[in-house]
Design a protein around this motif. Structure first.
Motif, PDB file in Angstrom:
ATOM      1  N   ALA A 231       0.824  -1.203   0.000  1.00 36.95           N
ATOM      2  CA  ALA A 231       0.000   0.000   0.000  1.00 36.95           C
ATOM      3  C   ALA A 231       0.859   1.255   0.000  1.00 36.95           C
ATOM      4  O   ALA A 231       0.524   2.252  -0.655  1.00 36.95           O
ATOM      5  CB  ALA A 231      -0.922  -0.008   1.218  1.00 36.95           C
ATOM      6  N   GLU A 232       1.973   1.210   0.711  1.00 40.45           N
ATOM      7  CA  GLU A 232       2.867   2.372   0.762  1.00 40.45           C
ATOM      8  C   GLU A 232       3.460   2.671  -0.600  1.00 40.45           C
ATOM      9  O   GLU A 232       3.583   3.835  -1.001  1.00 40.45           O
ATOM     10  CB  GLU A 232       3.976   2.134   1.794  1.00 40.45           C
ATOM     11  N   GLU A 233       3.823   1.629  -1.334  1.00 34.57           N
ATOM     12  CA  GLU A 233       4.346   1.829  -2.687  1.00 34.57           C
ATOM     13  C   GLU A 233       3.282   2.467  -3.582  1.00 34.57           C
ATOM     14  O   GLU A 233       3.571   3.369  -4.381  1.00 34.57           O
ATOM     15  CB  GLU A 233       4.784   0.485  -3.279  1.00 34.57           C
ATOM     16  N   LEU A 234       2.050   1.999  -3.423  1.00 32.05           N
ATOM     17  CA  LEU A 234       0.962   2.525  -4.235  1.00 32.05           C
ATOM     18  C   LEU A 234       0.729   4.006  -3.931  1.00 32.05           C
ATOM     19  O   LEU A 234       0.624   4.832  -4.839  1.00 32.05           O
ATOM     20  CB  LEU A 234      -0.314   1.716  -3.945  1.00 32.05           C
ATOM     21  N   LYS A 235       0.704   4.344  -2.643  1.00 31.50           N
ATOM     22  CA  LYS A 235       0.465   5.734  -2.251  1.00 31.50           C
ATOM     23  C   LYS A 235       1.599   6.656  -2.691  1.00 31.50           C
ATOM     24  O   LYS A 235       1.374   7.825  -3.005  1.00 31.50           O
ATOM     25  CB  LYS A 235       0.267   5.826  -0.730  1.00 31.50           C
ATOM     26  N   SER A 236       2.815   6.125  -2.732  1.00 28.26           N
ATOM     27  CA  SER A 236       3.959   6.961  -3.132  1.00 28.26           C
ATOM     28  C   SER A 236       4.028   7.162  -4.646  1.00 28.26           C
ATOM     29  O   SER A 236       4.549   8.165  -5.121  1.00 28.26           O
ATOM     30  CB  SER A 236       5.265   6.329  -2.632  1.00 28.26           C
ATOM     31  N   GLU A 425     -12.418  -7.455   2.886  1.00 30.91           N
ATOM     32  CA  GLU A 425     -11.415  -8.258   3.580  1.00 30.91           C
ATOM     33  C   GLU A 425     -10.463  -7.359   4.366  1.00 30.91           C
ATOM     34  O   GLU A 425      -9.921  -6.387   3.839  1.00 30.91           O
ATOM     35  CB  GLU A 425     -10.662  -9.131   2.570  1.00 30.91           C
ATOM     36  N   MET A 426     -10.252  -7.710   5.621  1.00 34.08           N
ATOM     37  CA  MET A 426      -9.543  -6.834   6.543  1.00 34.08           C
ATOM     38  C   MET A 426      -8.046  -6.656   6.263  1.00 34.08           C
ATOM     39  O   MET A 426      -7.509  -5.571   6.508  1.00 34.08           O
ATOM     40  CB  MET A 426      -9.743  -7.333   7.972  1.00 34.08           C
ATOM     41  N   PRO A 427      -7.316  -7.662   5.780  1.00 31.61           N
ATOM     42  CA  PRO A 427      -5.871  -7.440   5.540  1.00 31.61           C
ATOM     43  C   PRO A 427      -5.569  -6.243   4.662  1.00 31.61           C
ATOM     44  O   PRO A 427      -4.620  -5.495   4.909  1.00 31.61           O
ATOM     45  CB  PRO A 427      -5.424  -8.752   4.885  1.00 31.61           C
ATOM     46  N   LEU A 428      -6.391  -6.023   3.636  1.00 32.10           N
ATOM     47  CA  LEU A 428      -6.177  -4.885   2.739  1.00 32.10           C
ATOM     48  C   LEU A 428      -6.356  -3.569   3.489  1.00 32.10           C
ATOM     49  O   LEU A 428      -5.581  -2.633   3.326  1.00 32.10           O
ATOM     50  CB  LEU A 428      -7.139  -4.947   1.563  1.00 32.10           C
ATOM     51  N   LEU A 429      -7.380  -3.515   4.339  1.00 31.35           N
ATOM     52  CA  LEU A 429      -7.641  -2.291   5.086  1.00 31.35           C
ATOM     53  C   LEU A 429      -6.497  -1.993   6.043  1.00 31.35           C
ATOM     54  O   LEU A 429      -6.121  -0.834   6.237  1.00 31.35           O
ATOM     55  CB  LEU A 429      -8.959  -2.413   5.858  1.00 31.35           C
ATOM     56  N   SER A 430      -5.941  -3.039   6.621  1.00 31.26           N
ATOM     57  CA  SER A 430      -4.797  -2.855   7.523  1.00 31.26           C
ATOM     58  C   SER A 430      -3.591  -2.327   6.764  1.00 31.26           C
ATOM     59  O   SER A 430      -2.835  -1.496   7.271  1.00 31.26           O
ATOM     60  CB  SER A 430      -4.455  -4.188   8.199  1.00 31.26           C
ATOM     61  N   GLN A 431      -3.422  -2.807   5.539  1.00 30.42           N
ATOM     62  CA  GLN A 431      -2.309  -2.341   4.699  1.00 30.42           C
ATOM     63  C   GLN A 431      -2.367  -0.825   4.509  1.00 30.42           C
ATOM     64  O   GLN A 431      -1.363  -0.137   4.610  1.00 30.42           O
ATOM     65  CB  GLN A 431      -2.378  -3.030   3.334  1.00 30.42           C
ATOM     66  N   PHE A 432      -3.559  -0.316   4.248  1.00 33.88           N
ATOM     67  CA  PHE A 432      -3.705   1.116   3.995  1.00 33.88           C
ATOM     68  C   PHE A 432      -3.902   1.922   5.268  1.00 33.88           C
ATOM     69  O   PHE A 432      -3.771   3.144   5.257  1.00 33.88           O
ATOM     70  CB  PHE A 432      -4.885   1.363   3.052  1.00 33.88           C
ATOM     71  N   GLY A 433      -4.259   1.241   6.351  1.00 23.65           N
ATOM     72  CA  GLY A 433      -4.488   1.949   7.608  1.00 23.65           C
ATOM     73  C   GLY A 433      -5.794   2.712   7.639  1.00 23.65           C
ATOM     74  O   GLY A 433      -5.948   3.664   8.414  1.00 23.65           O
ATOM     75  N   ILE A 441     -15.495   0.052   4.934  1.00 23.10           N
ATOM     76  CA  ILE A 441     -14.570   1.180   5.041  1.00 23.10           C
ATOM     77  C   ILE A 441     -15.330   2.444   5.436  1.00 23.10           C
ATOM     78  O   ILE A 441     -16.385   2.757   4.888  1.00 23.10           O
ATOM     79  CB  ILE A 441     -13.838   1.406   3.704  1.00 23.10           C
ATOM     80  N   ASP A 442     -14.795   3.152   6.415  1.00 24.31           N
ATOM     81  CA  ASP A 442     -15.403   4.414   6.857  1.00 24.31           C
ATOM     82  C   ASP A 442     -15.101   5.512   5.841  1.00 24.31           C
ATOM     83  O   ASP A 442     -13.958   5.984   5.731  1.00 24.31           O
ATOM     84  CB  ASP A 442     -14.854   4.825   8.228  1.00 24.31           C
ATOM     85  N   ALA A 443     -16.095   5.899   5.093  1.00 20.80           N
ATOM     86  CA  ALA A 443     -15.980   6.978   4.102  1.00 20.80           C
ATOM     87  C   ALA A 443     -17.396   7.452   3.823  1.00 20.80           C
ATOM     88  O   ALA A 443     -18.214   6.702   3.301  1.00 20.80           O
ATOM     89  CB  ALA A 443     -15.315   6.481   2.820  1.00 20.80           C
ATOM     90  N   LYS A 444     -17.689   8.661   4.162  1.00 24.20           N
ATOM     91  CA  LYS A 444     -19.049   9.185   4.087  1.00 24.20           C
ATOM     92  C   LYS A 444     -19.571   9.191   2.655  1.00 24.20           C
ATOM     93  O   LYS A 444     -18.865   9.589   1.723  1.00 24.20           O
ATOM     94  CB  LYS A 444     -19.090  10.605   4.662  1.00 24.20           C
ATOM     95  N   TYR A 445     -20.820   8.733   2.489  1.00 25.26           N
ATOM     96  CA  TYR A 445     -21.440   8.741   1.167  1.00 25.26           C
ATOM     97  C   TYR A 445     -21.492  10.174   0.632  1.00 25.26           C
ATOM     98  O   TYR A 445     -21.865  11.114   1.326  1.00 25.26           O
ATOM     99  CB  TYR A 445     -22.861   8.177   1.240  1.00 25.26           C
ATOM    100  N   GLU A 447     -18.861  11.865  -0.165  1.00 24.98           N
ATOM    101  CA  GLU A 447     -17.508  12.406   0.004  1.00 24.98           C
ATOM    102  C   GLU A 447     -16.446  11.355  -0.308  1.00 24.98           C
ATOM    103  O   GLU A 447     -15.444  11.658  -0.951  1.00 24.98           O
ATOM    104  CB  GLU A 447     -17.332  12.937   1.429  1.00 24.98           C
ATOM    105  N   TYR A 448     -16.632  10.129   0.223  1.00 27.99           N
ATOM    106  CA  TYR A 448     -15.803   8.967  -0.112  1.00 27.99           C
ATOM    107  C   TYR A 448     -14.370   9.041   0.392  1.00 27.99           C
ATOM    108  O   TYR A 448     -13.544   8.192   0.067  1.00 27.99           O
ATOM    109  CB  TYR A 448     -15.825   8.705  -1.635  1.00 27.99           C
ATOM    110  N   ARG A 449     -14.047  10.026   1.210  1.00 25.99           N
ATOM    111  CA  ARG A 449     -12.694  10.135   1.768  1.00 25.99           C
ATOM    112  C   ARG A 449     -12.542   9.197   2.956  1.00 25.99           C
ATOM    113  O   ARG A 449     -13.417   9.134   3.816  1.00 25.99           O
ATOM    114  CB  ARG A 449     -12.420  11.563   2.243  1.00 25.99           C
ATOM    115  N   THR A 450     -11.420   8.499   3.019  1.00 24.11           N
ATOM    116  CA  THR A 450     -11.097   7.718   4.203  1.00 24.11           C
ATOM    117  C   THR A 450     -10.301   8.608   5.161  1.00 24.11           C
ATOM    118  O   THR A 450     -10.052   9.785   4.885  1.00 24.11           O
ATOM    119  CB  THR A 450     -10.264   6.480   3.839  1.00 24.11           C
TER     120      THR A 450
END
Length: 493
Positions: A231-236, A425-433, A441-445, A447-450
Motif C-alpha cells: 500500500a505504501e508503494e501505491l500511495k507513493s 477483507e480486513m488485511p487490505l484495510l490494515s495495509q492502507f491503515g 470502510i469508513d468513508a461518508k457517502y 464524500e468517499y474520503r477515508t
C-alpha cells in the motif's frame, strides 16, 4: 413521453428466453432481445407522468427503489418509441457507463417504481436499455473516446468491479492517468467471476475492458496489494488511490458438521466454474463438479439461484435451495405499496430450468439447517433440517419459531453456502491503515474520503453488499470527488 395512450393500448412484453431444457446444454445467455417493433411498443407504454419515480434512486425500508444512477428513462423510452436509437444511446450514456451490464444483471428497481406499475405490469425498461447499448456496439456508434488533454495526475484504483470501472472511466475522461489493479487473472471483478455466463457472457465484459484500455486506462491483473505491491508503494507512486475491492468476505454458516468435505462458499463454486469454462471449457478439471451428486444451496438470493443453474448444467442428480423466509405473495402486500420495490413471487431463470428438468421448483421455504453429517471418510452425506414459522411479537417484531415434528433428513454430497457477504477483507484495510466499521470502510457517502490522506473508497467495500447500480453510482461519484481533490474543482457530473 412515449405515446399518450400507449400504456392503455399495449401490454408488457417479456424478453425472449431460450427453451429451458435447450439452454441447459450450454453456458450461453438464456435471454434474447425483443424485436425493434416490440420495443417501440414498450417505449410507447411510458407515461408522461410528470414525476418519473423510475429514476429517483433511493431506499424504502432498506430496499432500493428507482434507479440509483438516475437514468433518464422517460427520455430514451420516448426516443425508442420514435425509432431514434442513436439519440436514445446518447441519453443513456449520460448517466450510465455500462448499460450492457445493467441491462442484463440489474434487478431493475426502476421497474418497481414505474408509474404504470401502480395498476399494470411496468414498462419493460431493462429490455429497452439492453437493446439500446447493444445496437450502439452493433452499429459502430460506440467508439474509443481518447481524452484530448492529460492533467499529469496519476490515480490507482484497487478492484476492477463495476465501482472501480465506473471510477476509472470517469477519471480517464477527465484527463487523469488511471491504473486499475486486480488480483484475479482477468479484469471485471464480480462481472467476470461472480456472475455466471448464462446471465452475462464474458465477451460482453471483455469488450468493455478492451474499450477502456483503448481509451487509455491501464489494467494490471494478477496483482494483490500487500503481496505483490504494498500500500505504501501505491500511495507513493500515485496522487490518489481509490479502494473498490467489493464486499468479498462471505458470510459463513456456523453449524455442527460444517467441516465435512463437500461444503463450499457459493462464490468459490461460481468462480472456479467460470474460470475453468473460460480457461479450457472445463477440460482442466479445476472446478467443483456436481455431476451425479445431490446438491443443496443454502440461501434464497440471486447468488443461490446462480448456484442452482450451474449445478443443473453440470447434471447434478438433484438440486434443492433452502430459504429462511416464507414464500413471497403473488401480489404486493399491504405493507409493500408502490413505489417500493415489489416483494412478490417470481420464477427466475434457474427455477424455470429446474422445473423443466426435474418437474418442480427447487426452492424450500421457512427451513433451517440444524446440522450436517459426514460419512466415515469425512465426506458430506446428509443435512438435517426443521421447518420454521415466522411470527410477530406484541411489539410488531418478527421472529422465527421451530415447528415440532417437521424434522427432515436430506441426502447431499455438496452444499453451497449463499447467505451473503460480511464486508470487505480486513488485511487490505490494515495495509492502507483506513478505518472501518463492521468490515465496511469508513468513508461518508457523497464524500468517499477515508481517514488516510489521498485514499478514497467506493462501492460495496464502503456500503456493504449491494446492487451493481449502486456500485456504478458510487464509482461515478468518487471519481468526481477525487477529481475535485486533485484539481480544486471538478468537471465531472
Amino acid at each position: 413521453m412515449g405515446k399518450a395512450t400507449g400504456f392503455m393500448e399495449y401490454s408488457r412484453e417479456k424478453s425472449k428466453e431460450r427453451n429451458p431444457l435447450e439452454r441447459l446444454s450450454d453456458w450461453k445467455e438464456y435471454s434474447a432481445p425483443l424485436s425493434d417493433e416490440a420495443l417501440s411498443r414498450q417505449g410507447a407504454r411510458c407515461m408522461d407522468c410528470a414525476t418519473p419515480f423510475c429514476h429517483m434512486g433511493t431506499e424504502i425500508n432498506g430496499v432500493t427503489t428507482g434507479c440509483p444512477i438516475h437514468n433518464l428513462i422517460p427520455e430514451w423510452n420516448d426516443l425508442v418509441y420514435r425509432g431514434r436509437w442513436k439519440e436514445a444511446l446518447e441519453r443513456l450514456l449520460k448517466t450510465n457507463n455500462f448499460p450492457e451490464f445493467t441491462g442484463r444483471v440489474c434487478p431493475a428497481p426502476c421497474e418497481g417504481s414505474c408509474t404504470v406499475a401502480i395498476s399494470d405490469p411496468a414498462v419493460a425498461i431493462k429490455s429497452i436499455e439492453r437493446t439500446i447499448i447493444d445496437k450502439g456496439f452493433e452499429n459502430g456508434w460506440i467508439e474509443p473516446r481518447i481524452p484530448v488533454k492529460r492533467t499529469g495526475k496519476k490515480i490507482a484504483i484497487v478492484g476492477s468491479g463495476p465501482a472501480g470501472l465506473a471510477a476509472a472511466d470517469q477519471l480517464n475522461q477527465a484527463g487523469h492517468n488511471v491504473t486499475v489493479y486486480e488480483r484475479a487473472d482477468r479484469a471485471g471483478g464480480l462481472l467476470t467471476y461472480g456472475i455466471p455466463n448464462m446471465k452475462l457472457e464474458k465477451e460482453i465484459v471483455e469488450r468493455r475492458i478492451n474499450l477502456l484500455t483503448q481509451e487509455g486506462i491501464d489494467f494490471i491483473t494478477n496483482t494483490e496489494i500487500g503481496k505483490d505491491i504494498t500500500a505504501e508503494e501505491l500511495k507513493s507512486q500515485y496522487d490518489s488511490v481509490i479502494l473498490c475491492t467489493g464486499a468479498q468476505k462471505q458470510r459463513d454458516l456456523v453449524i455442527e458438521g460444517r467441516e465435512a468435505k463437500g461444503i463450499h462458499f457459493a462464490m468459490d463454486y461460481l468462480t472456479t466454474s467460470t474460470k475453468s469454462l473460460l480457461d479450457s471449457n472445463f477440460k482442466d478439471g479445476k472446478f467443483i463438479d456436481t455431476k451425479g451428486k445431490d446438491v443443496i444451496v443454502i440461501g434464497g438470493g440471486d447468488t443461490g439461484a446462480d448456484c442452482v443453474a450451474t449445478a443443473l448444467r453440470q447434471n447434478a442428480n438433484s438440486v434443492v435451495q433452502f430459504g429462511k423466509h416464507p414464500q413471497l405473495p403473488t401480489e404486493r402486500a399491504a405493507d409493500n405499496m408502490w413505489p417500493a420495490y415489489p416483494q412478490v413471487f417470481t420464477l427466475e431463470y434457474a427455477y424455470e430450468e429446474a422445473e423443466a428438468k426435474h418437474g418442480e421448483d427447487p426452492r424450500q421455504y421457512s427451513i433451517q439447517t440444524k446440522k450436517m453429517v459426514a460419512d466415515e471418510n469425512g465426506n458430506l452425506k446428509e443435512l438435517h433440517t426443521i421447518q420454521m414459522e415466522k411470527l410477530k411479537d406484541e411489539n410488531g417484531k418478527f421472529y422465527f419459531k421451530e415447528i415440532p415434528g417437521s424434522e427432515k433428513v436430506w441426502p447431499a454430497q455438496f452444499v453451497f453456502i449463499a447467505i451473503g457477504f460480511e464486508g470487505t477483507e480486513m488485511p487490505l484495510l490494515s495495509q492502507f491503515g483506513v478505518n472501518s466499521t463492521n468490515q465496511k470502510i469508513d468513508a461518508k457517502y457523497g464524500e468517499y474520503r477515508t481517514n488516510v490522506e489521498g485514499v478514497f473508497a467506493a462501492g460495496d467495500a464502503r456500503r456493504g453488499q449491494s446492487l451493481i447500480v449502486w456500485a456504478i453510482n458510487e464509482g461515478r461519484e468518487v471519481a468526481r470527488e477525487v477529481d475535485r481533490y486533485l484539481m480544486g474543482a471538478s468537471v465531472l457530473p
